[in-house]
Design a protein around this motif. Structure first.
Motif, PDB file in Angstrom:
ATOM      1  N   UNK A   1       5.648 -36.042  89.940  1.00 22.87           N
ATOM      2  CA  UNK A   1       5.188 -35.344  91.088  1.00 22.87           C
ATOM      3  C   UNK A   1       5.094 -36.496  92.109  1.00 22.87           C
ATOM      4  N   UNK A   2       3.980 -37.557  91.787  1.00 18.72           N
ATOM      5  CA  UNK A   2       3.686 -38.436  92.677  1.00 18.72           C
ATOM      6  C   UNK A   2       4.765 -38.793  93.392  1.00 18.72           C
ATOM      7  N   UNK A   3       5.791 -39.473  92.758  1.00 22.56           N
ATOM      8  CA  UNK A   3       7.013 -40.066  93.422  1.00 22.56           C
ATOM      9  C   UNK A   3       7.643 -39.261  94.484  1.00 22.56           C
ATOM     10  N   UNK A   4       7.886 -37.810  94.119  1.00 19.57           N
ATOM     11  CA  UNK A   4       8.358 -36.811  95.017  1.00 19.57           C
ATOM     12  C   UNK A   4       7.234 -36.996  96.405  1.00 19.57           C
ATOM     13  N   UNK A   5       6.002 -36.954  96.108  1.00 23.29           N
ATOM     14  CA  UNK A   5       5.153 -36.526  97.093  1.00 23.29           C
ATOM     15  C   UNK A   5       4.936 -37.803  98.094  1.00 23.29           C
ATOM     16  N   UNK A   6       5.040 -39.016  97.522  1.00 27.08           N
ATOM     17  CA  UNK A   6       5.180 -40.188  98.258  1.00 27.08           C
ATOM     18  C   UNK A   6       6.376 -40.324  99.245  1.00 27.08           C
ATOM     19  N   UNK A   7       7.611 -39.933  98.692  1.00 27.19           N
ATOM     20  CA  UNK A   7       8.707 -39.847  99.582  1.00 27.19           C
ATOM     21  C   UNK A   7       8.776 -38.599 100.423  1.00 27.19           C
ATOM     22  N   UNK A   8       8.343 -37.486 100.097  1.00 30.23           N
ATOM     23  CA  UNK A   8       8.772 -36.317 100.923  1.00 30.23           C
ATOM     24  C   UNK A   8       7.366 -35.807 101.536  1.00 30.23           C
ATOM     25  N   UNK A   9       6.300 -36.522 101.341  1.00 31.35           N
ATOM     26  CA  UNK A   9       5.053 -36.148 102.123  1.00 31.35           C
ATOM     27  C   UNK A   9       4.527 -34.873 101.719  1.00 31.35           C
TER      28      UNK A   9
ATOM     29  N   UNK B   1       3.667 -32.159  98.005  1.00 35.91           N
ATOM     30  CA  UNK B   1       4.100 -31.746  96.514  1.00 35.91           C
ATOM     31  C   UNK B   1       5.145 -30.883  96.378  1.00 35.91           C
ATOM     32  N   UNK B   2       6.035 -31.177  95.409  1.00 36.69           N
ATOM     33  CA  UNK B   2       7.155 -29.991  95.037  1.00 36.69           C
ATOM     34  C   UNK B   2       6.473 -28.586  94.775  1.00 36.69           C
ATOM     35  N   UNK B   3       5.435 -28.663  94.125  1.00 32.86           N
ATOM     36  CA  UNK B   3       4.889 -27.130  93.784  1.00 32.86           C
ATOM     37  C   UNK B   3       3.633 -26.962  94.394  1.00 32.86           C
ATOM     38  N   UNK B   4       3.576 -25.728  95.286  1.00 32.89           N
ATOM     39  CA  UNK B   4       2.153 -25.749  95.925  1.00 32.89           C
ATOM     40  C   UNK B   4       1.759 -24.114  95.876  1.00 32.89           C
ATOM     41  N   UNK B   5       0.847 -23.741  95.316  1.00 33.11           N
ATOM     42  CA  UNK B   5       0.389 -22.518  95.331  1.00 33.11           C
ATOM     43  C   UNK B   5      -1.056 -22.436  95.270  1.00 33.11           C
ATOM     44  N   UNK B   6      -1.644 -21.113  95.513  1.00 28.67           N
ATOM     45  CA  UNK B   6      -2.915 -21.190  95.552  1.00 28.67           C
ATOM     46  C   UNK B   6      -4.003 -21.168  94.248  1.00 28.67           C
ATOM     47  N   UNK B   7      -3.074 -20.641  93.100  1.00 28.35           N
ATOM     48  CA  UNK B   7      -3.782 -20.556  91.991  1.00 28.35           C
ATOM     49  C   UNK B   7      -2.888 -21.487  90.685  1.00 28.35           C
TER      50      UNK B   7
ATOM     51  N   UNK C   1       1.383 -21.650  90.298  1.00 27.21           N
ATOM     52  CA  UNK C   1       1.791 -23.188  90.285  1.00 27.21           C
ATOM     53  C   UNK C   1       2.530 -23.192  88.931  1.00 27.21           C
ATOM     54  N   UNK C   2       2.043 -22.631  87.604  1.00 27.66           N
ATOM     55  CA  UNK C   2       2.796 -22.749  86.616  1.00 27.66           C
ATOM     56  C   UNK C   2       3.821 -21.851  86.526  1.00 27.66           C
ATOM     57  N   UNK C   3       4.027 -20.763  87.292  1.00 26.07           N
ATOM     58  CA  UNK C   3       5.150 -19.734  87.382  1.00 26.07           C
ATOM     59  C   UNK C   3       6.453 -20.467  88.291  1.00 26.07           C
ATOM     60  N   UNK C   4       5.851 -20.993  89.438  1.00 24.40           N
ATOM     61  CA  UNK C   4       6.846 -21.608  90.245  1.00 24.40           C
ATOM     62  C   UNK C   4       7.479 -22.970  89.426  1.00 24.40           C
ATOM     63  N   UNK C   5       6.671 -23.532  88.744  1.00 22.03           N
ATOM     64  CA  UNK C   5       7.597 -24.582  87.823  1.00 22.03           C
ATOM     65  C   UNK C   5       8.418 -23.955  87.098  1.00 22.03           C
ATOM     66  N   UNK C   6       8.083 -23.093  86.426  1.00 24.32           N
ATOM     67  CA  UNK C   6       8.929 -22.367  85.324  1.00 24.32           C
ATOM     68  C   UNK C   6      10.087 -21.535  85.925  1.00 24.32           C
ATOM     69  N   UNK C   7      10.086 -21.321  87.181  1.00 23.53           N
ATOM     70  CA  UNK C   7      11.000 -20.466  88.045  1.00 23.53           C
ATOM     71  C   UNK C   7      12.287 -21.225  88.785  1.00 23.53           C
ATOM     72  N   UNK C   8      11.843 -22.652  88.993  1.00 25.06           N
ATOM     73  CA  UNK C   8      12.665 -23.160  89.865  1.00 25.06           C
ATOM     74  C   UNK C   8      12.680 -24.768  89.665  1.00 25.06           C
ATOM     75  N   UNK C   9      14.044 -25.141  89.710  1.00 27.02           N
ATOM     76  CA  UNK C   9      13.819 -26.807  89.529  1.00 27.02           C
ATOM     77  C   UNK C   9      13.974 -27.402  90.873  1.00 27.02           C
ATOM     78  N   UNK C  10      13.147 -28.405  91.253  1.00 28.68           N
ATOM     79  CA  UNK C  10      13.045 -28.858  92.705  1.00 28.68           C
ATOM     80  C   UNK C  10      14.287 -29.665  92.921  1.00 28.68           C
ATOM     81  N   UNK C  11      14.797 -29.300  94.280  1.00 25.07           N
ATOM     82  CA  UNK C  11      15.951 -30.039  94.714  1.00 25.07           C
ATOM     83  C   UNK C  11      15.475 -30.767  96.069  1.00 25.07           C
ATOM     84  N   UNK C  12      16.215 -32.111  96.078  1.00 30.37           N
ATOM     85  CA  UNK C  12      15.942 -32.965  97.433  1.00 30.37           C
ATOM     86  C   UNK C  12      17.014 -32.667  98.373  1.00 30.37           C
ATOM     87  N   UNK C  13      16.854 -32.268  99.413  1.00 31.89           N
ATOM     88  CA  UNK C  13      17.762 -31.600 100.456  1.00 31.89           C
ATOM     89  C   UNK C  13      17.829 -32.769 101.459  1.00 31.89           C
TER      90      UNK C  13
END
Length: 267
Positions: free
Chosen positions: A235-243, A245-251, A255-267
């Motif tokens: 997560x930190x490696x992604x955040x450093x390069x992309x500015x 976090x890959x998973x951002x939600x209010x609760x 956040x847990x549901x977002x992690x389980x629902x999708x794989x992060x892709x760098x476009x």
């Protein structure tokens, strides 16, 4: 962009290989851990220092439990950061176990590359290495993002710190930019062992951490090991390069549901 994707994939594969290597070593060291886990015995230590051994120079910052001083040892003239903690606040926030856990780990962990020894006072004071370069969160807010070379250096520093923790069968659990601080030479140091734990197989109920950096198995209250820390490293490696976090939600649940629902892709 294709070159960036390929390089990032290689970077991920290196993280995976290091994680697999450490998981094997982790299991072996659990059996022969230099800590006596069953009896909770501390290693024999020299006389504990006291507040009178130091000159408190000025307050660096304030936190939830008290304040942090820049201090100097009267004999050695070495400078330290001293955490002064308010006993009433610790009790009111039900954080006694967290503070005592950090005290225990700081008393026992001795990294060979760290020339300054952590010192623990008898009272509610902790003397730790003085880091004057600011934390990674501060620099992320200032720089917005870092290039690949810089990120690799940061992650290399972090992996060295984790390697030492894992040799001692300790999981950090709360890896995030706020707990990564630069020393005066520009090296990144891992701090805050407040919720770090000596690993045990049945750790399903240990679900502390910071949402956004917590591994899904931790949020699902499942047994976890070094992979949970390596999730935060990714997560930190992604955040450093992309500015961001890959998973951002209010609760935490979202956040847990977002992690389980999708794989992060760098476009």
């Amino acid at each position: 962009m294709q070159k960036f994707k390929t390089s990032f994939s290689l970077f991920n594969s290196l993280l995976l290989k290091n994680r697999e290597r450490m998981e094997t070593k982790f299991s072996q060291n659990y059996i022969n851990n230099k800590f006596d886990i069953q009896q909770g015995k501390l290693q024999q230590q020299q006389r504990l220092p006291c507040k009178a051994d130091f000159v408190l120079l000025f307050v660096i910052c304030r936190g939830g439990f008290g304040r942090v001083w820049k201090a100097e040892n009267k004999k050695s003239k070495q400078q330290f950061a001293i955490k002064e903690m308010n006993k009433c606040k610790i009790i009111n926030k039900k954080s006694v176990s967290s503070v005592m856990n950090e005290r225990y780990l700081l008393s026992n962990l001795r990294h060979p590359q760290d020339k300054q020894t952590k010192q623990v006072f008898r009272n509610l004071y902790l003397a730790i290495d003085l880091m004057q370069g600011g934390d990674l969160r501060y620099h992320l807010c200032k720089q917005r993002k870092f290039n690949e070379k810089q990120t690799k250096f940061f992650i290399a520093c972090l992996l060295l710190a984790l390697d030492y923790l894992y040799i001692n069968t300790v999981l950090h659990i709360d890896i995030k930019p706020e707990n990564l601080v630069f020393d005066k030479n520009g090296y990144l140091r891992l701090t805050d062992l407040g919720i770090a734990r000596i690993w045990k197989p049945d750790n399903e109920n240990d679900n502390s951490g910071t949402p956004g950096y917590m591994a899904p198995e931790v949020m699902h209250r499942q047994a976890h090991g070094v992979a949970s820390d390596y999730f935060a490293v990714g997560i930190i490696a992604f955040e450093c390069m992309m500015g961001k976090r890959p998973y951002v939600r209010k609760t935490k649940r979202k956040i847990r549901d977002q992690i389980m629902a999708q794989q992060v892709l760098i476009k």
